[in-house]
Design a protein around this motif. Structure first.
Motif, PDB file in Angstrom:
ATOM      1  N   LYS A 171       0.824  -0.896   0.421  1.00  0.00           N
ATOM      2  CA  LYS A 171      -0.476   0.070   0.166  1.00  0.00           C
ATOM      3  C   LYS A 171       1.545   1.392   0.079  1.00  0.00           C
ATOM      4  N   ILE A 172       0.706   2.468  -0.662  1.00  0.00           N
ATOM      5  CA  ILE A 172       0.720   3.827  -0.724  1.00  0.00           C
ATOM      6  C   ILE A 172       0.798   3.977   0.816  1.00  0.00           C
ATOM      7  N   LEU A 173       1.437   4.837   1.614  1.00  0.00           N
ATOM      8  CA  LEU A 173       1.009   5.287   2.727  1.00  0.00           C
ATOM      9  C   LEU A 173       1.129   6.975   2.895  1.00  0.00           C
ATOM     10  N   LYS A 174       0.283   7.599   3.856  1.00  0.00           N
ATOM     11  CA  LYS A 174       0.663   8.767   3.975  1.00  0.00           C
ATOM     12  C   LYS A 174       0.420   9.148   5.696  1.00  0.00           C
ATOM     13  N   GLU A 182      -3.419   4.850   4.200  1.00  0.00           N
ATOM     14  CA  GLU A 182      -3.765   3.816   3.422  1.00  0.00           C
ATOM     15  C   GLU A 182      -4.057   4.472   2.301  1.00  0.00           C
ATOM     16  N   ILE A 183      -3.446   5.321   0.811  1.00  0.00           N
ATOM     17  CA  ILE A 183      -4.303   6.068  -0.205  1.00  0.00           C
ATOM     18  C   ILE A 183      -4.317   5.373  -1.170  1.00  0.00           C
ATOM     19  N   THR A 184      -3.582   4.047  -1.933  1.00  0.00           N
ATOM     20  CA  THR A 184      -3.997   3.291  -3.108  1.00  0.00           C
ATOM     21  C   THR A 184      -2.404   1.934  -2.887  1.00  0.00           C
ATOM     22  N   ASP A 195       2.521  18.378  -8.676  1.00  0.00           N
ATOM     23  CA  ASP A 195       1.376  17.856  -8.095  1.00  0.00           C
ATOM     24  C   ASP A 195       1.231  16.557  -7.585  1.00  0.00           C
ATOM     25  N   PHE A 196       2.652  15.403  -8.234  1.00  0.00           N
ATOM     26  CA  PHE A 196       1.787  13.901  -8.594  1.00  0.00           C
ATOM     27  C   PHE A 196       2.961  13.032  -8.000  1.00  0.00           C
ATOM     28  N   ASN A 213      -6.070  12.445  -5.115  1.00  0.00           N
ATOM     29  CA  ASN A 213      -5.678  11.425  -4.913  1.00  0.00           C
ATOM     30  C   ASN A 213      -6.422  10.774  -6.755  1.00  0.00           C
ATOM     31  N   GLU A 214      -6.332  11.164  -7.299  1.00  0.00           N
ATOM     32  CA  GLU A 214      -6.878   9.985  -8.129  1.00  0.00           C
ATOM     33  C   GLU A 214      -5.389   9.387  -8.650  1.00  0.00           C
ATOM     34  N   VAL A 215      -5.386   8.692 -10.027  1.00  0.00           N
ATOM     35  CA  VAL A 215      -4.401   7.433  -9.531  1.00  0.00           C
ATOM     36  C   VAL A 215      -4.136   7.210 -11.260  1.00  0.00           C
TER      37      VAL A 215
END
Length: 300
Positions: A171-174, A182-184, A195-196, A213-215
Motif C-alpha cells: 500500500k502507498i501510505l501517507k 492508506e491511499i492506494t 503535484d504528483f 488522490n486520483e491514480v
C-alpha cells in the motif's frame, strides 16, 4: 612493429576522447548538489570536476537540502556536531546536536519548512541502537525526536514538503501528524513530479494526484530498479523534461565508490540517457538540482 602498435593505441585513445567530448557537449546543462563520502559537493553536468561546499568556521558540510529561502545542512563547529540553516545571502542559524556515543544521519529532507532526517543513535556503548525521525526547528532552536515511521518498510520514503509518503510493500501510505493513511495499492514510492507522486506497483509506474488522490498510468517508461540496490536507493528527481538520479553499479569499491555508478539524465520524451562523466565511479547521495546557482552564494 612498435610504430604500428603505437599508432593503433593512439587512434583508440583519440576515439575515446572524441566520444567523451561529444558526450559532455550533448549532456543537458544542470548544476547538482550531492553527498559523496560524507561531504557535500556541487558539480555541473558538463564538468569532469566537483567542488566541495564550504562555509567559514564549519567543517565537513554534508546532507545539504535546498529550500525556497536557503539551505540546510549538517556540519561541525569547533569539533561539535550541529545543524545549520543558511539563507541565500549567507546568514546562518545553528542548532547543536545532542551529544551521543554514536549518531548517523540519512534521508535528509525538508518537511513543513523544517529540516528533517532519519536519525540513528546510541547514548552509550551498551545502549541499543535507536532510530528517530528528527526535526530541527530553527525558530525555537530545538531538536524534536519523533517516532520513526516504521510502516514504511519498502525502500525509502519521501516528502512533498507537507506530508511523508512511503509504502509498506503493498500500500502507498501517507504519514501526517503521527498517523498513517492508506491511499492506494503500491509497492514503493519513487519521486515527486509537480503535484504528483510517482510510484511503482507490480513493475508498472503510476502517478498519484496529490490533490485528488486520483491514480493514472505514468506516461513515460523507465526502470526504478536502475537506481536501487539492496542497501541503497538514489533520490530520483523529476523535472518537466528529465529524470535525474544515480544509477548504481554492483562492483562496489571502498567508501562511496562503485565502478559503474554515475549520475544519469534521462530525456522523458526520447528516452535517451546521458551520463554525467564527472560522476562516474561515485555513489551520489541526496542528489538535487540547483535551478539558479547564483542564488546560493556559498556554492559559487
Amino acid at each position: 612493429m612498435k610504430k604500428p602498435l603505437l599508432i593503433f593505441i593512439s587512434s583508440i585513445i583519440c576515439v575515446i576522447l572524441i566520444f567523451i567530448v561529444y558526450g559532455i557537449s550533448a549532456t543537458p546543462n544542470m548544476n547538482f548538489i550531492y553527498n559523496y563520502n560524507g561531504k557535500a559537493y556541487i558539480q555541473n553536468s558538463r564538468s569532469l570536476f566537483k567542488k566541495e561546499i564550504k562555509l567559514d568556521g564549519y567543517d565537513n558540510i554534508s546532507n545539504v537540502i535546498l529550500s525556497e529561502n536557503g539551505w540546510f545542512c549538517s556540519t561541525k563547529c569547533n569539533n561539535k556536531k550541529c545543524f545549520l540553516f543558511v539563507t541565500k545571502d549567507n546568514k546562518v542559524s545553528r542548532v547543536f546536536e545532542d551529544e551521543f556515543y554514536y549518531s548517523e544521519i540519512s534521508d535528509a529532507m525538508e518537511a513543513n519548512g523544517d529540516y528533517q532526517m532519519t536519525y540513528t543513535y546510541k547514548k552509550s556503548s551498551d545502549d541499543n541502537l535507536k532510530t528517530a525521525l528528527l526535526t530541527v526547528d530553527f525558530s525555537s532552536q530545538k531538536l524534536i525526536y519523533n517516532k520513526y515511521p516504521n510502516k514504511f518498510s519498502s525502500y525509502s520514503f519521501l516528502s512533498d514538503s507537507q506530508s511523508l509518503w512511503g509504502s509498506n510493500g503493498s500500500k502507498i501510505l501517507k504519514y501526517e501528524n503521527g498517523e498513517y493513511f492508506e491511499i492506494t495499492d503500491g509497492n514503493s514510492v519513487i519521486g515527486i513530479q509537480g503535484d504528483f507522486l510517482i510510484f511503482e506497483k507490480d513493475n508498472n509506474i503510476y502517478k498519484l494526484d496529490l490533490t485528488t488522490n486520483e491514480v493514472t498510468d505514468y506516461e513515460y517508461s523507465f526502470d526504478p530498479y536502475d537506481y536501487r540496490t539492496v542497501d541503497f536507493e538514489s533520490r530520483i528527481i523529476f523535472t518537466d523534461k528529465y529524470i535525474v538520479g544515480c544509477k548504481i553499479g554492483y562492483f562496489e569499491l571502498n567508501g562511496g565508490n562503485s565502478i559503474l555508478s554515475h549520475i544519469s539524465i534521462t530525456d522523458l520524451n526520447s528516452g535517451k540517457n546521458y551520463i554525467v562523466f564527472g560522476s562516474i565511479g561515485k555513489i551520489s547521495e541526496n542528489l538535487q538540482i540547483i535551478t539558479n546557482r547564483n542564488e546560493y552564494k556559498a556554492f559559487i
